[in-house]
Design a protein around this motif. Structure first.
Motif, mmCIF file in Angstrom:
data_model
loop_
_atom_site.group_PDB
_atom_site.id
_atom_site.type_symbol
_atom_site.label_atom_id
_atom_site.label_comp_id
_atom_site.label_asym_id
_atom_site.label_seq_id
_atom_site.Cartn_x
_atom_site.Cartn_y
_atom_site.Cartn_z
ATOM 1 N N ALA A 125 0.893 -1.259 0.035
ATOM 2 C CA ALA A 125 0.200 0.102 -0.057
ATOM 3 C C ALA A 125 1.120 1.140 -0.216
ATOM 4 C CB ALA A 125 -0.773 -0.158 1.256
ATOM 5 N N ARG A 126 1.951 1.271 -0.804
ATOM 6 C CA ARG A 126 2.925 2.489 -0.616
ATOM 7 C C ARG A 126 2.479 3.483 -1.608
ATOM 8 N NH1 ARG A 126 7.291 1.140 -3.526
ATOM 9 N NH2 ARG A 126 8.816 2.771 -2.395
ATOM 10 N N PHE A 127 2.545 4.769 -1.141
ATOM 11 C CA PHE A 127 2.172 5.925 -1.952
ATOM 12 C C PHE A 127 0.688 6.090 -2.139
ATOM 13 C CE2 PHE A 127 6.729 5.406 -3.008
ATOM 14 C CZ PHE A 127 7.158 6.642 -2.329
ATOM 15 N N LEU A 128 -0.168 5.451 -1.345
ATOM 16 C CA LEU A 128 -1.420 5.754 -1.688
ATOM 17 C C LEU A 128 -1.940 7.070 -1.237
ATOM 18 C CD1 LEU A 128 -3.456 2.635 -0.202
ATOM 19 C CD2 LEU A 128 -3.133 3.107 -2.465
ATOM 20 N N PRO A 129 -2.650 7.760 -2.296
ATOM 21 C CA PRO A 129 -3.142 9.088 -2.007
ATOM 22 C C PRO A 129 -4.244 9.217 -0.932
ATOM 23 C CG PRO A 129 -3.866 8.129 -4.124
ATOM 24 C CD PRO A 129 -3.079 7.419 -3.560
ATOM 25 N N PRO A 130 -4.569 10.359 -0.525
ATOM 26 C CA PRO A 130 -5.663 10.526 0.353
ATOM 27 C C PRO A 130 -7.052 10.093 0.025
ATOM 28 C CG PRO A 130 -4.270 12.313 0.211
ATOM 29 C CD PRO A 130 -3.846 11.686 -0.650
ATOM 30 N N ALA A 131 -7.808 9.913 0.748
ATOM 31 C CA ALA A 131 -9.171 9.208 0.117
ATOM 32 C C ALA A 131 -10.170 10.023 -0.830
ATOM 33 C CB ALA A 131 -10.046 8.855 1.499
ATOM 34 N N TRP A 132 -9.883 11.120 -0.575
ATOM 35 C CA TRP A 132 -10.405 12.102 -1.684
ATOM 36 C C TRP A 132 -9.734 12.319 -3.016
ATOM 37 C CZ3 TRP A 132 -7.914 13.984 2.534
ATOM 38 C CH2 TRP A 132 -6.886 14.989 2.491
ATOM 39 N N ALA A 133 -8.565 11.689 -3.387
ATOM 40 C CA ALA A 133 -7.792 11.887 -4.233
ATOM 41 C C ALA A 133 -8.106 10.719 -5.417
ATOM 42 C CB ALA A 133 -6.463 12.285 -4.412
#
Length: 304
Positions: free
Chosen positions: A66-74
């Motif tokens: 799960a590396r570099f997952l953006p924020p939930a709204w992105a």
């Protein structure tokens, strides 16, 4: 013959008997900026105390898938990691929540230690003056000649990383502001009539300082304490950013910003969100400090 009225006299208004602290709270509620600052600080304190309950993950738990997952709204974000993850797959929200503990504890305890040391030295130097005042003032002038960040870097290089060492390194020089403030206030106050009256009654110097002088200058100390906490939080973040603050395994906002500086374009959230956490906390502290200065400084009240 007209009868005398037996109706009870009206009670005096409570506002006249209100304590100074209660009056300060009431005036603080009447200042929107100060109230906003107090609410922000209260929210941060609640988050820091309840970090184990609020954090969805352990701050050191890694998931390389799960590396570099953006924020939930992105785009590409996940509700499982509301603020995204860093380069090691660590949940950013959990690390920011736990990082508040480091920043608040370092800022609070370093200022409290500095307040204690500076107040004691400033009270003695201001009231008695003489050789003690000259020696301590020269030491303070010598320390003031060195830039604060450079001095803190040098101190941390000697002490080594760690929360306790960070508090000590920041406190070594931070007492000077409280020393100079209280020394000047006591020199000004000790020539006034109420201090002379206390001397004529035979009260010793320490009793006069604590019981007579300090209550009249406490507003200045409260404002300085509030503003210096924000400054210490920035200093802690700066040292952690340089790798001289807390150990790498301890989540801290400054080290989180440093960890994301190489991926700022593609993974902006790793550095930006901890930076915003620092921004809002220091902004709230400054708003509260400025409001406390306005409502507690008698010189400003006299102009109104």
């Amino acid at each position: 013959m007209q009868e005398l009225s037996t109706a009870p006299l009206p009670a005096p208004p409570r506002a006249a008997n209100a304590s100074p602290w209660k009056k300060t709270v009431q005036e603080l509620a009447a200042h929107p900026s100060g109230l906003i600052g107090a609410i922000i600080i209260l929210l941060y304190l609640v988050v820091a105390v309840a970090a184990p309950l609020l954090a969805p993950y352990s701050p050191t738990e890694m998931d390389l898938r799960a590396r570099f997952l953006p924020p939930a709204w992105a785009a590409g974000g996940s509700l499982q990691h509301l603020l995204g993850t860093d380069q090691l797959g660590q949940d950013l929200l959990s690390r920011i929540i736990y990082g508040s503990r480091v920043s608040i504890s370092v800022g609070l305890f370093s200022v409290l230690i500095s307040l204690l040391v500076g107040s004691v030295l400033g009270s003695i130097a201001g009231y008695y003056q003489g050789w003690f005042d000259r020696i301590v003032s020269r030491v303070a002038d010598l320390l003031m000649a060195v830039p604060y960040l450079l001095f803190a870097i040098f101190a941390m290089a000697i002490l080594g990383p760690g929360v306790l060492n960070l508090i000590i390194a920041l406190s070594i020089k931070a007492w000077i502001e409280f020393y100079r403030l209280l020394r000047g206030e006591i020199i000004s106050e000790k020539t006034k009539e109420y201090v002379e009256a206390a001397r004529m009654l035979g009260r010793p110097g320490p009793v006069i300082i604590v019981a007579e002088v300090l209550p009249n200058v406490i507003h200045s100390l409260v404002v300085l304490v509030t503003l210096r906490i924000g400054y210490m939080i920035i200093m802690e973040a700066s040292l952690s950013f340089l790798g001289l603050g807390v150990p790498p395994e301890v989540p801290a906002w400054g080290s989180m910003i440093a960890a994301g500086r190489d991926t700022l374009i593609n993974a902006w959230w790793i550095s930006t969100l901890p930076g915003l956490a620092i921004l809002f906390l220091v902004l709230g502290i400054n708003l509260l400090g400025e409001t406390l200065r306005d409502i507690t400084d008698p010189r400003l009240q006299a102009r109104e």
